[in-house]
Design an enzyme around this catalytic site. Sequence first.
Site, short mmCIF file in Angstrom:
data_model
loop_
_atom_site.label_atom_id
_atom_site.label_comp_id
_atom_site.label_asym_id
_atom_site.label_seq_id
_atom_site.Cartn_x
_atom_site.Cartn_y
_atom_site.Cartn_z
N HIS A 1 1.06 -1.44 0.05
CA HIS A 1 -0.08 -0.03 -0.09
C HIS A 1 0.85 1.38 0.05
O HIS A 1 1.13 1.67 1.15
CB HIS A 1 -0.92 -0.18 1.31
CG HIS A 1 -2.07 0.91 1.19
ND1 HIS A 1 -3.33 0.76 1.08
CD2 HIS A 1 -1.83 2.43 1.35
CE1 HIS A 1 -4.15 1.84 1.24
NE2 HIS A 1 -3.12 2.98 1.29
N HIS B 1 1.08 5.05 -2.34
CA HIS B 1 0.81 5.76 -3.20
C HIS B 1 1.95 6.46 -4.04
O HIS B 1 2.95 6.99 -3.22
CB HIS B 1 -0.32 6.85 -2.60
CG HIS B 1 -1.24 6.53 -2.12
ND1 HIS B 1 -2.78 6.33 -2.74
CD2 HIS B 1 -1.85 5.90 -0.87
CE1 HIS B 1 -3.62 5.96 -2.17
NE2 HIS B 1 -3.22 5.66 -0.99
N HIS C 1 -9.83 1.42 -0.71
CA HIS C 1 -9.68 2.00 0.59
C HIS C 1 -11.01 1.69 1.20
O HIS C 1 -12.14 2.24 0.98
CB HIS C 1 -9.38 3.47 0.48
CG HIS C 1 -7.84 3.63 -0.04
ND1 HIS C 1 -7.23 2.95 -0.87
CD2 HIS C 1 -6.96 4.52 0.80
CE1 HIS C 1 -6.05 3.45 -1.10
NE2 HIS C 1 -5.88 4.21 -0.10
N GLU D 1 -10.85 3.47 6.99
CA GLU D 1 -10.02 4.22 7.46
C GLU D 1 -10.77 5.40 8.38
O GLU D 1 -10.42 5.57 9.48
CB GLU D 1 -9.07 4.98 6.48
CG GLU D 1 -7.97 5.79 6.98
CD GLU D 1 -7.01 6.57 5.96
OE1 GLU D 1 -6.11 6.96 6.27
OE2 GLU D 1 -7.69 6.58 4.71
N ASP E 1 1.81 4.15 3.19
CA ASP E 1 0.62 4.89 2.67
C ASP E 1 1.13 6.00 1.80
O ASP E 1 1.42 5.73 0.45
CB ASP E 1 0.03 5.31 3.75
CG ASP E 1 -1.48 5.70 3.21
OD1 ASP E 1 -1.69 5.41 1.99
OD2 ASP E 1 -2.18 6.40 4.37
N ASP E 2 1.59 7.04 2.30
CA ASP E 2 2.32 8.33 1.74
C ASP E 2 3.34 8.63 2.59
O ASP E 2 3.43 9.56 3.38
CB ASP E 2 1.35 9.16 1.72
CG ASP E 2 0.00 9.00 0.97
OD1 ASP E 2 -0.07 8.98 -0.13
OD2 ASP E 2 -0.87 8.57 1.47
#
Length: 342
Positions: free
Chosen positions: A25, A27, A205, A208, A286-287
Amino acid sequence: MIDRDPITDEDELHRIANLPKIELHLHFEGAAPPAFIRGLAKEKKVDISGIFNEDGSYAYRDFWHFLEVYEAATSVLKTPEDFARLCTALLEESARNGVVYCETFLSPDFCGGGDVTAWREYLHAIREAADAAERDMGITLRGIVTPIRHFGPEKAKRAARCAAETAGDWIVGLGMGGDEKQGRQRDFAYSFDMAREAGLRLTSHAGEWQGPSEVREAVEDLGVERIGHGVRAIGDLAVVDMLIEREITLEVCPGSNVFLGVFPSLKEHPIERLRERGVGVTVSTDDPPFFHTTMKDEYLGLAKAHRWDEEVFAMINRTALDAAFCDAATREAVLKKLEPSA
Protein backbone atom coordinates in the site's frame (compact mmCIF):
# COMPACT_ATOMS: atom_id res chain seq x y z
CA MET A 1 -3.28 -11.46 23.89
CA ILE A 2 0.01 -13.35 23.77
CA ASP A 3 2.34 -12.09 26.50
CA ARG A 4 5.67 -11.30 24.86
CA ASP A 5 8.67 -9.73 26.49
CA PRO A 6 9.30 -6.12 25.43
CA ILE A 7 11.87 -5.87 22.67
CA THR A 8 14.62 -3.62 23.92
CA ASP A 9 17.71 -5.42 22.64
CA GLU A 10 19.42 -3.09 20.18
CA ASP A 11 20.86 -5.95 18.11
CA GLU A 12 17.41 -7.49 17.70
CA LEU A 13 15.88 -4.13 16.79
CA HIS A 14 18.65 -3.64 14.23
CA ARG A 15 17.88 -7.04 12.69
CA ILE A 16 14.16 -6.25 12.58
CA ALA A 17 14.74 -2.88 10.93
CA ASN A 18 16.89 -4.51 8.26
CA LEU A 19 14.62 -7.45 7.43
CA PRO A 20 13.60 -7.79 3.76
CA LYS A 21 10.11 -6.33 3.42
CA ILE A 22 7.02 -6.41 1.22
CA GLU A 23 4.86 -3.30 0.88
CA LEU A 24 1.39 -3.49 -0.68
CA HIS A 25 0.00 0.00 0.00
CA LEU A 26 2.12 2.84 -1.35
CA HIS A 27 0.72 5.82 -3.25
CA PHE A 28 3.10 6.65 -6.10
CA GLU A 29 2.76 10.44 -5.97
CA GLY A 30 2.36 10.31 -2.19
CA ALA A 31 5.82 8.80 -1.92
CA ALA A 32 7.42 11.82 -3.64
CA PRO A 33 10.18 13.24 -1.41
CA PRO A 34 9.50 16.94 -0.68
CA ALA A 35 12.96 17.86 -1.98
CA PHE A 36 12.16 16.12 -5.26
CA ILE A 37 8.91 18.07 -5.67
CA ARG A 38 10.54 21.37 -4.70
CA GLY A 39 13.32 20.77 -7.20
CA LEU A 40 10.89 19.90 -9.96
CA ALA A 41 8.79 22.99 -9.20
CA LYS A 42 11.92 25.14 -9.38
CA GLU A 43 12.86 23.63 -12.75
CA LYS A 44 9.38 24.37 -14.07
CA LYS A 45 9.22 27.82 -12.42
CA VAL A 46 6.06 26.90 -10.52
CA ASP A 47 5.45 28.44 -7.10
CA ILE A 48 4.05 25.84 -4.69
CA SER A 49 5.97 27.14 -1.67
CA GLY A 50 2.74 27.32 0.32
CA ILE A 51 2.56 23.53 0.68
CA PHE A 52 5.82 23.26 2.63
CA ASN A 53 6.81 23.93 6.24
CA GLU A 54 9.91 25.95 7.06
CA ASP A 55 11.90 22.72 7.50
CA GLY A 56 10.97 21.70 3.94
CA SER A 57 8.39 19.05 4.86
CA TYR A 58 4.84 19.01 3.53
CA ALA A 59 2.43 21.28 5.43
CA TYR A 60 -1.24 20.46 6.01
CA ARG A 61 -3.84 20.71 8.78
CA ASP A 62 -5.79 17.45 8.50
CA PHE A 63 -6.56 14.57 6.14
CA TRP A 64 -8.77 16.64 3.84
CA HIS A 65 -6.23 19.44 3.61
CA PHE A 66 -3.64 16.72 3.00
CA LEU A 67 -5.60 15.70 -0.12
CA GLU A 68 -5.37 19.29 -1.39
CA VAL A 69 -1.64 19.50 -0.70
CA TYR A 70 -1.16 16.09 -2.31
CA GLU A 71 -2.83 17.29 -5.50
CA ALA A 72 -0.82 20.54 -5.45
CA ALA A 73 2.43 18.58 -5.15
CA THR A 74 1.32 16.26 -7.93
CA SER A 75 0.55 19.24 -10.17
CA VAL A 76 4.26 19.73 -10.98
CA LEU A 77 4.48 16.18 -12.33
CA LYS A 78 3.66 16.91 -15.96
CA THR A 79 5.48 14.55 -18.30
CA PRO A 80 6.29 10.83 -18.54
CA GLU A 81 9.91 11.74 -17.76
CA ASP A 82 8.81 13.45 -14.52
CA PHE A 83 7.05 10.26 -13.43
CA ALA A 84 10.03 8.13 -14.43
CA ARG A 85 12.32 10.30 -12.29
CA LEU A 86 9.88 10.02 -9.40
CA CYS A 87 9.79 6.25 -9.82
CA THR A 88 13.56 6.10 -9.43
CA ALA A 89 13.49 8.40 -6.39
CA LEU A 90 10.82 6.46 -4.52
CA LEU A 91 12.36 3.07 -5.28
CA GLU A 92 15.75 4.27 -4.05
CA GLU A 93 14.08 5.20 -0.76
CA SER A 94 12.16 1.92 -0.57
CA ALA A 95 15.28 -0.12 -1.30
CA ARG A 96 17.16 1.75 1.46
CA ASN A 97 14.45 0.52 3.81
CA GLY A 98 14.82 -3.10 2.79
CA VAL A 99 11.74 -3.35 0.57
CA VAL A 100 12.20 -6.13 -1.98
CA TYR A 101 8.69 -6.06 -3.48
CA CYS A 102 6.24 -3.18 -3.66
CA GLU A 103 2.82 -2.52 -5.18
CA THR A 104 2.08 1.13 -5.85
CA PHE A 105 -1.13 2.99 -6.59
CA LEU A 106 -0.98 4.89 -9.89
CA SER A 107 -3.69 7.23 -11.10
CA PRO A 108 -4.38 7.79 -14.82
CA ASP A 109 -6.00 11.07 -13.71
CA PHE A 110 -2.49 12.34 -12.99
CA CYS A 111 -0.87 10.47 -15.90
CA GLY A 112 -2.57 11.77 -19.02
CA GLY A 113 -5.94 12.80 -17.63
CA GLY A 114 -7.53 9.39 -18.13
CA ASP A 115 -6.69 9.19 -21.85
CA VAL A 116 -5.61 5.63 -22.68
CA THR A 117 -3.00 6.64 -25.28
CA ALA A 118 -1.39 9.16 -22.95
CA TRP A 119 -1.58 6.69 -20.07
CA ARG A 120 0.41 4.15 -22.10
CA GLU A 121 3.18 6.72 -22.61
CA TYR A 122 3.39 7.49 -18.89
CA LEU A 123 3.25 3.82 -18.01
CA HIS A 124 6.06 2.98 -20.44
CA ALA A 125 8.33 5.58 -18.83
CA ILE A 126 7.51 4.39 -15.30
CA ARG A 127 8.10 0.75 -16.23
CA GLU A 128 11.48 1.55 -17.75
CA ALA A 129 12.52 3.23 -14.51
CA ALA A 130 11.13 0.34 -12.45
CA ASP A 131 12.97 -2.23 -14.57
CA ALA A 132 16.24 -0.32 -14.10
CA ALA A 133 15.67 -0.20 -10.34
CA GLU A 134 15.02 -3.94 -10.23
CA ARG A 135 18.24 -4.57 -12.13
CA ASP A 136 20.33 -2.13 -10.09
CA MET A 137 18.73 -2.26 -6.63
CA GLY A 138 16.96 -5.61 -6.48
CA ILE A 139 13.53 -4.14 -5.77
CA THR A 140 10.47 -5.27 -7.74
CA LEU A 141 7.59 -2.88 -8.41
CA ARG A 142 4.09 -3.59 -9.71
CA GLY A 143 1.27 -1.12 -10.41
CA ILE A 144 -2.31 -0.90 -9.19
CA VAL A 145 -4.44 1.57 -11.14
CA THR A 146 -6.29 3.91 -8.81
CA PRO A 147 -9.61 5.62 -9.42
CA ILE A 148 -9.89 8.58 -7.04
CA ARG A 149 -13.12 8.42 -5.10
CA HIS A 150 -13.74 12.12 -4.68
CA PHE A 151 -13.28 12.64 -8.44
CA GLY A 152 -16.53 10.66 -8.91
CA PRO A 153 -17.74 7.49 -10.68
CA GLU A 154 -17.45 8.81 -14.25
CA LYS A 155 -13.74 9.61 -13.93
CA ALA A 156 -13.33 6.25 -12.22
CA LYS A 157 -14.63 4.56 -15.36
CA ARG A 158 -11.91 6.26 -17.41
CA ALA A 159 -9.27 5.08 -14.95
CA ALA A 160 -10.68 1.56 -15.05
CA ARG A 161 -10.57 1.59 -18.84
CA CYS A 162 -6.90 2.58 -18.70
CA ALA A 163 -6.36 -0.32 -16.28
CA ALA A 164 -8.20 -2.81 -18.46
CA GLU A 165 -6.31 -1.74 -21.59
CA THR A 166 -2.91 -2.20 -19.90
CA ALA A 167 -3.63 -5.18 -17.64
CA GLY A 168 -0.86 -7.75 -17.60
CA ASP A 169 2.31 -8.71 -15.79
CA TRP A 170 3.00 -5.17 -14.53
CA ILE A 171 -0.41 -3.53 -14.08
CA VAL A 172 -1.86 -6.15 -11.79
CA GLY A 173 -4.81 -4.56 -10.01
CA LEU A 174 -7.39 -1.83 -9.51
CA GLY A 175 -7.69 -0.11 -6.14
CA MET A 176 -9.78 2.93 -5.26
CA GLY A 177 -8.28 5.69 -3.09
CA GLY A 178 -9.27 9.23 -2.15
CA ASP A 179 -11.82 10.67 0.26
CA GLU A 180 -13.71 7.79 1.84
CA LYS A 181 -16.55 10.09 2.86
CA GLN A 182 -17.52 10.88 -0.75
CA GLY A 183 -20.19 8.62 -2.25
CA ARG A 184 -20.54 4.90 -1.62
CA GLN A 185 -18.42 1.94 -2.59
CA ARG A 186 -21.23 0.61 -4.79
CA ASP A 187 -21.17 3.78 -6.89
CA PHE A 188 -17.96 2.44 -8.44
CA ALA A 189 -19.13 -1.11 -9.16
CA TYR A 190 -19.04 -0.58 -12.94
CA SER A 191 -15.35 0.27 -12.83
CA PHE A 192 -14.51 -2.69 -10.63
CA ASP A 193 -16.52 -5.05 -12.85
CA MET A 194 -14.58 -3.75 -15.88
CA ALA A 195 -11.27 -4.38 -14.14
CA ARG A 196 -12.31 -7.85 -12.98
CA GLU A 197 -13.30 -8.82 -16.51
CA ALA A 198 -9.81 -7.73 -17.66
CA GLY A 199 -8.26 -10.15 -15.17
CA LEU A 200 -7.16 -7.54 -12.65
CA ARG A 201 -7.15 -8.15 -8.89
CA LEU A 202 -9.15 -5.78 -6.70
CA THR A 203 -8.66 -3.69 -3.57
CA SER A 204 -10.30 -0.56 -2.18
CA HIS A 205 -9.68 1.92 0.61
CA ALA A 206 -12.25 1.37 3.35
CA GLY A 207 -12.46 1.49 7.11
CA GLU A 208 -9.92 4.26 7.59
CA TRP A 209 -12.28 7.19 8.16
CA GLN A 210 -15.60 5.37 7.94
CA GLY A 211 -16.70 2.52 10.17
CA PRO A 212 -16.99 -1.26 9.79
CA SER A 213 -19.97 -1.02 7.42
CA GLU A 214 -17.70 0.65 4.86
CA VAL A 215 -15.43 -2.41 4.95
CA ARG A 216 -18.39 -4.74 4.49
CA GLU A 217 -19.64 -2.68 1.54
CA ALA A 218 -16.26 -2.81 -0.19
CA VAL A 219 -16.23 -6.59 0.09
CA GLU A 220 -19.87 -7.22 -0.78
CA ASP A 221 -20.50 -4.47 -3.34
CA LEU A 222 -17.15 -4.43 -5.15
CA GLY A 223 -15.91 -7.98 -4.58
CA VAL A 224 -12.43 -6.93 -3.46
CA GLU A 225 -9.92 -9.42 -2.06
CA ARG A 226 -7.87 -6.84 -0.16
CA ILE A 227 -8.83 -3.73 1.78
CA GLY A 228 -6.71 -0.59 2.01
CA HIS A 229 -6.51 0.17 5.74
CA GLY A 230 -9.67 -1.61 6.99
CA VAL A 231 -8.69 -1.01 10.59
CA ARG A 232 -12.05 0.32 11.74
CA ALA A 233 -13.45 -3.15 11.12
CA ILE A 234 -12.36 -3.82 14.70
CA GLY A 235 -15.51 -1.97 15.80
CA ASP A 236 -17.74 -4.83 14.61
CA LEU A 237 -16.52 -8.38 15.22
CA ALA A 238 -19.03 -9.71 12.68
CA VAL A 239 -17.17 -7.72 10.02
CA VAL A 240 -13.86 -8.97 11.38
CA ASP A 241 -15.14 -12.55 11.10
CA MET A 242 -16.32 -11.85 7.54
CA LEU A 243 -12.77 -10.78 6.65
CA ILE A 244 -11.43 -14.02 8.10
CA GLU A 245 -14.02 -16.24 6.42
CA ARG A 246 -13.52 -14.63 3.02
CA GLU A 247 -9.73 -14.45 3.43
CA ILE A 248 -9.63 -10.69 2.85
CA THR A 249 -6.19 -9.23 3.56
CA LEU A 250 -5.78 -5.77 5.09
CA GLU A 251 -3.16 -3.32 3.82
CA VAL A 252 -2.50 -1.70 7.19
CA CYS A 253 -0.56 1.56 7.47
CA PRO A 254 -0.07 2.03 11.23
CA GLY A 255 2.16 5.11 11.13
CA SER A 256 -0.24 6.87 8.76
CA ASN A 257 -3.21 6.03 10.99
CA VAL A 258 -1.51 7.43 14.09
CA PHE A 259 -0.15 10.52 12.33
CA LEU A 260 -3.61 11.40 11.02
CA GLY A 261 -5.32 10.71 14.36
CA VAL A 262 -7.30 7.63 13.34
CA PHE A 263 -5.84 6.06 16.49
CA PRO A 264 -4.00 7.90 19.26
CA SER A 265 -0.87 5.74 19.35
CA LEU A 266 0.74 2.63 17.92
CA LYS A 267 0.09 0.84 21.19
CA GLU A 268 -3.64 1.51 20.82
CA HIS A 269 -3.66 0.64 17.12
CA PRO A 270 -5.75 -2.53 16.51
CA ILE A 271 -3.33 -4.28 14.12
CA GLU A 272 -2.32 -6.80 16.79
CA ARG A 273 -5.91 -7.52 17.85
CA LEU A 274 -6.86 -8.08 14.22
CA ARG A 275 -3.86 -10.33 13.65
CA GLU A 276 -4.45 -12.41 16.77
CA ARG A 277 -8.09 -12.94 15.82
CA GLY A 278 -6.95 -14.34 12.49
CA VAL A 279 -7.24 -11.49 10.00
CA GLY A 280 -4.50 -11.35 7.37
CA VAL A 281 -2.68 -8.09 8.07
CA THR A 282 0.25 -6.52 6.24
CA VAL A 283 2.36 -3.41 6.91
CA SER A 284 2.83 -0.41 4.60
CA THR A 285 3.64 3.30 4.74
CA ASP A 286 0.80 4.80 2.65
CA ASP A 287 2.31 8.25 1.80
CA PRO A 288 5.59 8.07 3.73
CA PRO A 289 7.06 11.60 3.42
CA PHE A 290 3.67 13.14 4.21
CA PHE A 291 3.35 11.06 7.38
CA HIS A 292 7.04 11.17 8.38
CA THR A 293 7.55 7.43 8.23
CA THR A 294 9.55 4.73 6.46
CA MET A 295 9.21 0.94 6.37
CA LYS A 296 12.05 0.69 8.89
CA ASP A 297 10.16 3.10 11.16
CA GLU A 298 6.99 1.01 10.83
CA TYR A 299 8.83 -2.18 11.81
CA LEU A 300 10.61 -0.61 14.75
CA GLY A 301 7.42 1.04 15.98
CA LEU A 302 5.48 -2.24 15.89
CA ALA A 303 8.33 -4.14 17.53
CA LYS A 304 8.29 -1.71 20.43
CA ALA A 305 4.52 -1.13 20.70
CA HIS A 306 3.32 -4.71 20.15
CA ARG A 307 6.47 -6.69 20.94
CA TRP A 308 6.60 -8.15 17.45
CA ASP A 309 9.75 -10.21 16.97
CA GLU A 310 11.45 -11.46 13.81
CA GLU A 311 9.11 -14.46 13.65
CA VAL A 312 6.02 -12.25 13.61
CA PHE A 313 7.47 -10.04 10.89
CA ALA A 314 8.31 -13.14 8.84
CA MET A 315 4.64 -14.16 9.11
CA ILE A 316 3.53 -10.65 8.15
CA ASN A 317 5.72 -10.70 5.05
CA ARG A 318 4.52 -14.16 4.06
CA THR A 319 0.93 -12.95 4.39
CA ALA A 320 1.80 -9.99 2.17
CA LEU A 321 3.45 -12.21 -0.43
CA ASP A 322 0.45 -14.54 -0.50
CA ALA A 323 -1.84 -11.52 -0.97
CA ALA A 324 0.34 -9.81 -3.59
CA PHE A 325 -1.25 -9.38 -7.00
CA CYS A 326 1.85 -10.46 -8.94
CA ASP A 327 2.16 -13.62 -11.03
CA ALA A 328 3.53 -16.92 -9.74
CA ALA A 329 7.02 -16.45 -11.22
CA THR A 330 7.42 -13.07 -9.51
CA ARG A 331 6.10 -14.47 -6.24
CA GLU A 332 8.64 -17.29 -6.35
CA ALA A 333 11.50 -14.88 -7.03
CA VAL A 334 10.45 -12.61 -4.16
CA LEU A 335 10.12 -15.59 -1.80
CA LYS A 336 13.80 -16.36 -2.38
CA LYS A 337 14.63 -12.83 -1.19
CA LEU A 338 12.56 -13.33 1.96
CA GLU A 339 13.91 -16.81 2.62
CA PRO A 340 17.34 -17.15 1.00
CA SER A 341 17.53 -20.84 1.89
CA ALA A 342 14.11 -21.66 0.40
